[in-house]
Design an enzyme around this catalytic site. Structure first.
Site, PDB file in Angstrom:
ATOM      1  N   ALA A  70       1.315  -1.321   0.117  1.00  0.00           N
ATOM      2  CA  ALA A  70       0.036   0.191   0.264  1.00  0.00           C
ATOM      3  C   ALA A  70       0.797   1.346   0.218  1.00  0.00           C
ATOM      4  O   ALA A  70       2.187   1.169   0.151  1.00  0.00           O
ATOM      5  CB  ALA A  70      -0.730  -0.159   1.220  1.00  0.00           C
ATOM      6  N   GLY A 115       0.630  -4.907   0.999  1.00  0.00           N
ATOM      7  CA  GLY A 115      -0.529  -4.781  -0.013  1.00  0.00           C
ATOM      8  C   GLY A 115       0.216  -5.613  -1.807  1.00  0.00           C
ATOM      9  O   GLY A 115      -1.844  -6.269  -1.719  1.00  0.00           O
ATOM     10  N   GLU A 138       4.335  -5.077   7.304  1.00  0.00           N
ATOM     11  CA  GLU A 138       3.561  -3.770   7.987  1.00  0.00           C
ATOM     12  C   GLU A 138       3.620  -4.061   9.689  1.00  0.00           C
ATOM     13  O   GLU A 138       4.124  -2.474   9.749  1.00  0.00           O
ATOM     14  CB  GLU A 138       2.215  -4.306   7.421  1.00  0.00           C
ATOM     15  CG  GLU A 138       1.474  -4.096   6.898  1.00  0.00           C
ATOM     16  CD  GLU A 138       1.279  -5.622   5.591  1.00  0.00           C
ATOM     17  OE1 GLU A 138       2.515  -6.258   5.408  1.00  0.00           O
ATOM     18  OE2 GLU A 138       1.466  -5.613   4.439  1.00  0.00           O
TER      19      GLU A 138
HETATM   20  N1  CO8 Z   1       4.754   3.057  -0.656  1.00  0.00           N
HETATM   21  C1  CO8 Z   1       4.490   4.747  -0.696  1.00  0.00           C
HETATM   22  N2  CO8 Z   1       6.448   4.602  -1.515  1.00  0.00           N
HETATM   23  C2  CO8 Z   1       6.761   3.214  -1.992  1.00  0.00           C
HETATM   24  C3  CO8 Z   1       6.373   3.010  -1.253  1.00  0.00           C
HETATM   25  C4  CO8 Z   1       5.026   2.420  -0.534  1.00  0.00           C
HETATM   26  N3  CO8 Z   1       4.765   0.907   0.008  1.00  0.00           N
HETATM   27  N4  CO8 Z   1       7.933   1.812  -1.237  1.00  0.00           N
HETATM   28  C5  CO8 Z   1       8.614   2.044  -2.127  1.00  0.00           C
HETATM   29  N5  CO8 Z   1       8.096   2.879  -2.502  1.00  0.00           N
HETATM   30  C6  CO8 Z   1       8.836   4.309  -3.126  1.00  0.00           C
HETATM   31  C7  CO8 Z   1       9.326   4.847  -2.168  1.00  0.00           C
HETATM   32  O1  CO8 Z   1       9.628   5.375  -1.452  1.00  0.00           O
HETATM   33  C8  CO8 Z   1      11.185   5.238  -3.326  1.00  0.00           C
HETATM   34  O2  CO8 Z   1      10.959   7.009  -3.603  1.00  0.00           O
HETATM   35  P1  CO8 Z   1      11.137   7.554  -3.437  1.00  0.00           P
HETATM   36  O3  CO8 Z   1      12.473   7.718  -4.953  1.00  0.00           O
HETATM   37  O4  CO8 Z   1      10.959   8.929  -4.203  1.00  0.00           O
HETATM   38  O5  CO8 Z   1      12.483   8.171  -2.123  1.00  0.00           O
HETATM   39  C9  CO8 Z   1      10.942   4.393  -4.309  1.00  0.00           C
HETATM   40  O6  CO8 Z   1       9.764   3.853  -4.239  1.00  0.00           O
HETATM   41  C10 CO8 Z   1      11.574   3.611  -4.507  1.00  0.00           C
HETATM   42  O7  CO8 Z   1      11.843   2.768  -3.174  1.00  0.00           O
HETATM   43  P2  CO8 Z   1      13.322   2.858  -2.292  1.00  0.00           P
HETATM   44  O8  CO8 Z   1      14.161   3.369  -2.666  1.00  0.00           O
HETATM   45  O9  CO8 Z   1      12.681   2.874  -1.227  1.00  0.00           O
HETATM   46  O10 CO8 Z   1      13.908   1.645  -3.303  1.00  0.00           O
HETATM   47  P3  CO8 Z   1      15.256   0.125  -2.749  1.00  0.00           P
HETATM   48  O11 CO8 Z   1      15.365  -0.232  -3.806  1.00  0.00           O
HETATM   49  O12 CO8 Z   1      16.230   0.640  -1.755  1.00  0.00           O
HETATM   50  O13 CO8 Z   1      14.255  -0.743  -1.597  1.00  0.00           O
HETATM   51  C11 CO8 Z   1      11.467  -1.985  -1.192  1.00  0.00           C
HETATM   52  C12 CO8 Z   1      12.473  -1.384  -2.022  1.00  0.00           C
HETATM   53  C13 CO8 Z   1      12.424  -2.807  -0.315  1.00  0.00           C
HETATM   54  C14 CO8 Z   1      10.980  -2.639  -1.723  1.00  0.00           C
HETATM   55  C15 CO8 Z   1      11.693  -0.855  -0.092  1.00  0.00           C
HETATM   56  O14 CO8 Z   1      11.477   0.446  -0.876  1.00  0.00           O
HETATM   57  C16 CO8 Z   1      10.583  -0.759   0.478  1.00  0.00           C
HETATM   58  O15 CO8 Z   1      10.631  -1.195   2.136  1.00  0.00           O
HETATM   59  N6  CO8 Z   1       9.179  -0.267   0.978  1.00  0.00           N
HETATM   60  C17 CO8 Z   1       8.244  -0.502   1.610  1.00  0.00           C
HETATM   61  C18 CO8 Z   1       7.844  -2.045   1.501  1.00  0.00           C
HETATM   62  C19 CO8 Z   1       6.381  -1.781   2.509  1.00  0.00           C
HETATM   63  O16 CO8 Z   1       7.024  -1.611   3.688  1.00  0.00           O
HETATM   64  N7  CO8 Z   1       5.628  -2.848   2.028  1.00  0.00           N
HETATM   65  C20 CO8 Z   1       3.963  -2.596   2.962  1.00  0.00           C
HETATM   66  C21 CO8 Z   1       3.536  -1.453   2.966  1.00  0.00           C
HETATM   67  S1  CO8 Z   1       2.096  -1.200   4.139  1.00  0.00           S
HETATM   68  C22 CO8 Z   1       1.234  -1.495   3.062  1.00  0.00           C
HETATM   69  O17 CO8 Z   1       1.188  -2.719   2.231  1.00  0.00           O
HETATM   70  C23 CO8 Z   1      -0.357  -1.935   4.644  1.00  0.00           C
HETATM   71  C24 CO8 Z   1      -1.441  -2.879   3.557  1.00  0.00           C
HETATM   72  C25 CO8 Z   1      -2.629  -2.595   3.447  1.00  0.00           C
HETATM   73  C26 CO8 Z   1      -3.403  -2.749   2.933  1.00  0.00           C
HETATM   74  C27 CO8 Z   1      -4.520  -2.187   2.850  1.00  0.00           C
HETATM   75  C28 CO8 Z   1      -5.517  -2.914   3.176  1.00  0.00           C
HETATM   76  C29 CO8 Z   1      -5.340  -1.486   4.577  1.00  0.00           C
END
Ligand code: CO8
Length: 264
Positions: A70, A115, A138
Protein backbone atom coordinates in the site's frame (compact mmCIF):
# COMPACT_ATOMS: atom_id res chain seq x y z
CA UNK A 1 -8.02 -7.52 -31.94
CA UNK A 2 -6.19 -5.57 -29.28
CA UNK A 3 -8.08 -3.15 -27.06
CA UNK A 4 -6.19 -0.81 -24.79
CA UNK A 5 -7.56 1.63 -22.27
CA UNK A 6 -5.70 4.41 -20.56
CA UNK A 7 -5.89 4.93 -16.86
CA UNK A 8 -3.74 7.06 -14.60
CA UNK A 9 -2.25 4.31 -12.44
CA UNK A 10 -2.78 1.12 -14.41
CA UNK A 11 -2.45 -0.07 -17.99
CA UNK A 12 -5.20 -2.22 -19.44
CA UNK A 13 -4.91 -4.39 -22.51
CA UNK A 14 -7.32 -6.95 -23.93
CA UNK A 15 -6.00 -9.29 -26.60
CA UNK A 16 -7.02 -12.78 -27.70
CA UNK A 17 -9.44 -13.23 -24.78
CA UNK A 18 -6.77 -12.26 -22.24
CA UNK A 19 -7.08 -9.10 -20.15
CA UNK A 20 -3.80 -7.79 -18.79
CA UNK A 21 -3.80 -5.28 -15.96
CA UNK A 22 -0.41 -3.68 -15.29
CA UNK A 23 0.12 -1.72 -12.08
CA UNK A 24 1.79 1.40 -13.38
CA UNK A 25 3.31 3.55 -10.64
CA UNK A 26 6.96 2.71 -11.23
CA UNK A 27 8.25 5.69 -9.21
CA UNK A 28 6.79 4.18 -6.04
CA UNK A 29 7.39 0.54 -7.03
CA UNK A 30 3.72 0.23 -8.04
CA UNK A 31 2.48 1.01 -4.55
CA UNK A 32 -1.30 0.76 -4.20
CA UNK A 33 -2.90 4.14 -3.61
CA UNK A 34 -6.61 4.89 -3.63
CA UNK A 35 -6.50 6.10 -7.23
CA UNK A 36 -4.91 2.86 -8.42
CA UNK A 37 -7.28 0.68 -6.41
CA UNK A 38 -10.28 2.64 -7.71
CA UNK A 39 -9.11 2.03 -11.28
CA UNK A 40 -8.48 -1.63 -10.51
CA UNK A 41 -11.99 -1.99 -9.14
CA UNK A 42 -13.44 -0.29 -12.24
CA UNK A 43 -11.52 -2.49 -14.64
CA UNK A 44 -12.47 -5.67 -12.73
CA UNK A 45 -16.12 -4.60 -12.91
CA UNK A 46 -15.76 -4.18 -16.68
CA UNK A 47 -14.09 -7.57 -17.04
CA UNK A 48 -16.85 -9.24 -15.00
CA UNK A 49 -19.41 -8.42 -17.69
CA UNK A 50 -17.08 -8.78 -20.68
CA UNK A 51 -17.78 -12.16 -22.27
CA UNK A 52 -14.69 -11.87 -24.47
CA UNK A 53 -12.34 -12.00 -21.49
CA UNK A 54 -11.45 -15.55 -20.47
CA UNK A 55 -8.22 -15.11 -18.51
CA UNK A 56 -6.90 -12.15 -16.50
CA UNK A 57 -3.24 -11.38 -15.82
CA UNK A 58 -2.14 -8.86 -13.20
CA UNK A 59 1.47 -7.68 -13.20
CA UNK A 60 3.62 -4.68 -12.32
CA UNK A 61 5.36 -2.31 -14.70
CA UNK A 62 9.15 -2.66 -14.90
CA UNK A 63 11.28 -5.48 -13.58
CA UNK A 64 11.91 -4.24 -10.03
CA UNK A 65 8.51 -4.67 -8.43
CA UNK A 66 5.20 -6.38 -8.83
CA UNK A 67 4.03 -4.09 -6.04
CA UNK A 68 5.78 -2.83 -2.88
CA UNK A 69 2.56 -2.60 -0.88
CA UNK A 70 0.00 0.00 0.00
CA UNK A 71 1.19 3.55 -0.60
CA UNK A 72 2.61 4.48 2.78
CA UNK A 73 1.99 8.19 2.13
CA UNK A 74 -1.76 7.54 2.32
CA UNK A 75 -1.72 5.68 5.61
CA UNK A 76 -0.12 8.11 8.06
CA UNK A 77 -2.92 10.65 8.41
CA UNK A 78 -5.83 8.25 8.63
CA UNK A 79 -7.86 8.18 11.82
CA UNK A 80 -8.53 4.70 13.24
CA UNK A 81 -12.11 4.96 11.94
CA UNK A 82 -10.91 5.95 8.46
CA UNK A 83 -8.35 3.13 8.54
CA UNK A 84 -11.05 0.59 9.36
CA UNK A 85 -13.29 1.77 6.53
CA UNK A 86 -10.31 1.91 4.12
CA UNK A 87 -9.22 -1.62 5.05
CA UNK A 88 -12.75 -2.87 4.44
CA UNK A 89 -12.85 -1.08 1.09
CA UNK A 90 -9.44 -2.40 -0.03
CA UNK A 91 -10.48 -5.91 0.98
CA UNK A 92 -13.57 -5.49 -1.21
CA UNK A 93 -11.46 -4.53 -4.23
CA UNK A 94 -9.11 -7.49 -3.74
CA UNK A 95 -11.95 -9.91 -3.06
CA UNK A 96 -13.35 -8.98 -6.46
CA UNK A 97 -10.29 -10.73 -7.94
CA UNK A 98 -11.33 -13.85 -6.06
CA UNK A 99 -14.97 -13.68 -7.09
CA UNK A 100 -14.54 -12.64 -10.72
CA UNK A 101 -15.66 -15.29 -13.23
CA UNK A 102 -12.23 -15.73 -14.81
CA UNK A 103 -8.99 -17.34 -13.67
CA UNK A 104 -6.63 -14.57 -12.54
CA UNK A 105 -2.86 -14.97 -12.77
CA UNK A 106 -0.45 -12.80 -10.76
CA UNK A 107 2.71 -12.46 -12.83
CA UNK A 108 5.26 -11.52 -10.18
CA UNK A 109 8.35 -9.81 -11.45
CA UNK A 110 10.13 -8.39 -8.37
CA UNK A 111 9.18 -7.09 -4.93
CA UNK A 112 5.81 -8.44 -3.84
CA UNK A 113 5.31 -6.91 -0.41
CA UNK A 114 2.53 -5.89 1.93
CA UNK A 115 -0.59 -4.95 -0.01
CA UNK A 116 1.16 -6.24 -3.15
CA UNK A 117 1.33 -9.73 -1.68
CA UNK A 118 -2.24 -9.34 -0.44
CA UNK A 119 -3.30 -8.60 -4.01
CA UNK A 120 -1.29 -11.55 -5.35
CA UNK A 121 -2.82 -13.88 -2.76
CA UNK A 122 -6.32 -13.00 -3.99
CA UNK A 123 -5.34 -14.28 -7.45
CA UNK A 124 -5.85 -17.89 -8.55
CA UNK A 125 -2.26 -18.39 -9.70
CA UNK A 126 1.04 -16.81 -8.66
CA UNK A 127 3.81 -17.26 -11.22
CA UNK A 128 7.07 -15.69 -10.06
CA UNK A 129 10.42 -14.82 -11.54
CA UNK A 130 13.51 -16.03 -9.66
CA UNK A 131 14.15 -12.46 -8.54
CA UNK A 132 10.80 -12.01 -6.80
CA UNK A 133 10.85 -11.19 -3.09
CA UNK A 134 7.84 -11.79 -0.85
CA UNK A 135 6.91 -10.48 2.54
CA UNK A 136 4.39 -8.74 4.75
CA UNK A 137 6.52 -5.98 6.31
CA UNK A 138 3.61 -4.13 7.93
CA UNK A 139 4.65 -4.74 11.52
CA UNK A 140 7.91 -2.86 10.78
CA UNK A 141 5.61 0.15 10.45
CA UNK A 142 3.69 -0.88 13.57
CA UNK A 143 0.60 -1.61 11.51
CA UNK A 144 -0.83 -4.94 10.41
CA UNK A 145 -1.89 -6.13 6.95
CA UNK A 146 -5.41 -4.82 6.28
CA UNK A 147 -5.98 -6.11 2.76
CA UNK A 148 -6.57 -9.72 3.69
CA UNK A 149 -2.98 -10.69 4.54
CA UNK A 150 -3.63 -12.00 8.04
CA UNK A 151 -6.34 -14.26 6.63
CA UNK A 152 -5.20 -15.36 3.18
CA UNK A 153 -1.57 -16.13 4.12
CA UNK A 154 -2.44 -18.74 6.79
CA UNK A 155 -5.08 -20.19 4.48
CA UNK A 156 -2.48 -20.57 1.72
CA UNK A 157 0.59 -21.76 3.62
CA UNK A 158 -0.69 -22.80 7.07
CA UNK A 159 -0.78 -20.91 10.35
CA UNK A 160 2.68 -21.88 11.68
CA UNK A 161 4.77 -20.31 8.93
CA UNK A 162 2.25 -17.51 8.30
CA UNK A 163 2.45 -16.32 11.89
CA UNK A 164 6.25 -16.38 11.68
CA UNK A 165 6.38 -14.36 8.45
CA UNK A 166 3.79 -11.88 9.74
CA UNK A 167 5.48 -11.32 13.08
CA UNK A 168 9.13 -11.34 11.98
CA UNK A 169 8.48 -9.60 8.62
CA UNK A 170 11.14 -11.89 7.16
CA UNK A 171 11.28 -11.46 3.40
CA UNK A 172 11.57 -14.67 1.42
CA UNK A 173 12.88 -15.33 -2.05
CA UNK A 174 10.94 -17.03 -4.82
CA UNK A 175 12.44 -20.46 -4.15
CA UNK A 176 11.28 -20.34 -0.51
CA UNK A 177 7.87 -19.01 -1.60
CA UNK A 178 7.59 -22.03 -3.90
CA UNK A 179 8.63 -24.40 -1.10
CA UNK A 180 5.88 -22.92 1.07
CA UNK A 181 3.36 -23.26 -1.80
CA UNK A 182 2.83 -19.52 -1.80
CA UNK A 183 3.56 -19.50 -5.53
CA UNK A 184 2.74 -22.04 -8.23
CA UNK A 185 5.93 -21.78 -10.27
CA UNK A 186 9.29 -19.99 -10.28
CA UNK A 187 11.16 -19.35 -13.51
CA UNK A 188 14.17 -17.31 -14.66
CA UNK A 189 13.22 -13.68 -15.38
CA UNK A 190 13.49 -14.08 -19.13
CA UNK A 191 11.13 -17.08 -19.07
CA UNK A 192 8.35 -15.40 -17.09
CA UNK A 193 6.34 -14.30 -20.13
CA UNK A 194 6.59 -17.73 -21.72
CA UNK A 195 5.59 -19.53 -18.53
CA UNK A 196 2.51 -17.33 -18.12
CA UNK A 197 1.64 -17.72 -21.81
CA UNK A 198 1.78 -21.50 -21.49
CA UNK A 199 -0.54 -21.39 -18.50
CA UNK A 200 -2.92 -19.09 -20.41
CA UNK A 201 -2.95 -21.59 -23.31
CA UNK A 202 -3.97 -24.38 -20.94
CA UNK A 203 -6.74 -22.26 -19.42
CA UNK A 204 -8.03 -21.12 -22.82
CA UNK A 205 -8.38 -24.74 -23.91
CA UNK A 206 -11.04 -25.26 -21.22
CA UNK A 207 -14.63 -24.04 -21.10
CA UNK A 208 -14.54 -20.58 -19.48
CA UNK A 209 -17.99 -21.25 -17.99
CA UNK A 210 -16.70 -24.41 -16.33
CA UNK A 211 -13.61 -22.66 -14.94
CA UNK A 212 -15.86 -19.95 -13.47
CA UNK A 213 -18.04 -22.53 -11.72
CA UNK A 214 -14.97 -24.42 -10.53
CA UNK A 215 -13.48 -21.23 -9.10
CA UNK A 216 -16.65 -20.54 -7.07
CA UNK A 217 -16.77 -24.14 -5.85
CA UNK A 218 -13.20 -23.99 -4.52
CA UNK A 219 -13.21 -20.43 -3.16
CA UNK A 220 -16.64 -20.59 -1.52
CA UNK A 221 -16.50 -24.21 -0.46
CA UNK A 222 -13.18 -23.92 1.35
CA UNK A 223 -14.76 -21.45 3.77
CA UNK A 224 -17.68 -23.80 4.65
CA UNK A 225 -17.78 -26.87 6.83
CA UNK A 226 -17.38 -30.06 4.83
CA UNK A 227 -21.06 -30.97 4.89
CA UNK A 228 -22.16 -27.63 3.41
CA UNK A 229 -19.14 -27.49 1.12
CA UNK A 230 -20.01 -30.86 -0.41
CA UNK A 231 -23.61 -29.75 -0.84
CA UNK A 232 -22.33 -26.60 -2.54
CA UNK A 233 -20.06 -28.68 -4.77
CA UNK A 234 -23.09 -30.74 -5.83
CA UNK A 235 -24.95 -27.49 -6.70
CA UNK A 236 -21.95 -26.35 -8.74
CA UNK A 237 -21.68 -29.76 -10.39
CA UNK A 238 -25.30 -29.41 -11.50
CA UNK A 239 -24.64 -25.90 -12.79
CA UNK A 240 -21.60 -27.10 -14.74
CA UNK A 241 -23.55 -29.94 -16.29
CA UNK A 242 -26.30 -27.53 -17.36
CA UNK A 243 -23.95 -25.74 -19.77
CA UNK A 244 -23.76 -26.34 -23.51
CA UNK A 245 -20.07 -26.87 -23.02
CA UNK A 246 -20.64 -29.84 -20.74
CA UNK A 247 -22.80 -31.48 -23.43
CA UNK A 248 -20.07 -30.75 -25.96
CA UNK A 249 -17.23 -31.99 -23.71
CA UNK A 250 -18.97 -35.25 -22.87
CA UNK A 251 -20.11 -35.86 -26.46
CA UNK A 252 -16.69 -35.04 -27.89
CA UNK A 253 -15.08 -37.62 -25.62
CA UNK A 254 -17.52 -40.31 -26.68
CA UNK A 255 -17.13 -39.35 -30.35
CA UNK A 256 -13.33 -39.36 -29.96
CA UNK A 257 -12.87 -35.77 -31.16
CA UNK A 258 -11.61 -32.48 -29.75
CA UNK A 259 -14.34 -30.46 -28.03
CA UNK A 260 -15.24 -26.98 -29.19
CA UNK A 261 -16.29 -24.92 -26.21
CA UNK A 262 -18.36 -21.74 -26.38
CA UNK A 263 -18.12 -20.60 -22.77
CA UNK A 264 -21.80 -21.21 -22.02
N1 CO8 B 1 4.58 3.24 -0.50
C1 CO8 B 1 5.01 4.42 -1.01
N2 CO8 B 1 6.19 4.57 -1.65
C2 CO8 B 1 6.97 3.48 -1.78
C3 CO8 B 1 6.58 2.23 -1.26
C4 CO8 B 1 5.32 2.13 -0.60
N3 CO8 B 1 4.85 0.96 -0.10
N4 CO8 B 1 7.56 1.34 -1.52
C5 CO8 B 1 8.52 2.00 -2.17
N5 CO8 B 1 8.18 3.29 -2.34
C6 CO8 B 1 8.92 4.36 -3.00
C7 CO8 B 1 10.11 4.79 -2.16
O1 CO8 B 1 9.70 5.71 -1.17
C8 CO8 B 1 11.01 5.40 -3.22
O2 CO8 B 1 10.51 6.68 -3.54
P1 CO8 B 1 11.56 7.89 -3.76
O3 CO8 B 1 12.37 7.47 -4.99
O4 CO8 B 1 10.66 9.05 -4.02
O5 CO8 B 1 12.39 7.97 -2.54
C9 CO8 B 1 10.77 4.51 -4.42
O6 CO8 B 1 9.53 3.83 -4.18
C10 CO8 B 1 11.83 3.44 -4.61
O7 CO8 B 1 11.96 2.74 -3.41
P2 CO8 B 1 13.33 2.57 -2.61
O8 CO8 B 1 14.27 3.71 -2.91
O9 CO8 B 1 13.01 2.31 -1.19
O10 CO8 B 1 13.91 1.26 -3.32
P3 CO8 B 1 14.89 0.20 -2.68
O11 CO8 B 1 15.32 -0.69 -3.80
O12 CO8 B 1 15.94 0.83 -1.86
O13 CO8 B 1 13.97 -0.65 -1.68
C11 CO8 B 1 11.98 -1.81 -1.02
C12 CO8 B 1 12.90 -1.41 -2.19
C13 CO8 B 1 12.72 -2.80 -0.11
C14 CO8 B 1 10.77 -2.52 -1.62
C15 CO8 B 1 11.57 -0.56 -0.22
O14 CO8 B 1 11.08 0.42 -1.11
C16 CO8 B 1 10.51 -0.80 0.82
O15 CO8 B 1 10.80 -1.35 1.87
N6 CO8 B 1 9.25 -0.39 0.53
C17 CO8 B 1 8.18 -0.45 1.47
C18 CO8 B 1 7.68 -1.86 1.60
C19 CO8 B 1 6.57 -1.91 2.63
O16 CO8 B 1 6.77 -1.63 3.80
N7 CO8 B 1 5.37 -2.30 2.18
C20 CO8 B 1 4.23 -2.37 3.05
C21 CO8 B 1 3.48 -1.11 2.95
S1 CO8 B 1 2.14 -1.04 4.09
C22 CO8 B 1 0.99 -2.04 3.39
O17 CO8 B 1 1.15 -2.60 2.35
C23 CO8 B 1 -0.25 -2.13 4.19
C24 CO8 B 1 -1.21 -3.01 3.46
C25 CO8 B 1 -2.54 -2.68 3.93
C26 CO8 B 1 -3.45 -2.93 2.73
C27 CO8 B 1 -4.41 -1.97 2.58
C28 CO8 B 1 -5.57 -2.25 3.42
C29 CO8 B 1 -5.84 -1.24 4.31
Amino acid sequence: MTEEKEYKCILYKKKDNVATITLNRSKSLNALNTALLTELREVLEDIEIDAEVRVVVITGVGDKAFCAGADINEILDKTPQEARVWSWWVQGVLTRIETIKNPVIAKINGFCLGGGLELAMACDFRIASETAIFGLPETNLAIIPGGGGTQRLPRLIGKTKAMELLMTTEQIDAAEAFRLTLVNTVVPVDELDLEVDELIEKLLSKSSATLGTLKYAVNRGIEMNLEYALEYEAECFGAALATEDAREGLKAFLEKRKPEFKGR
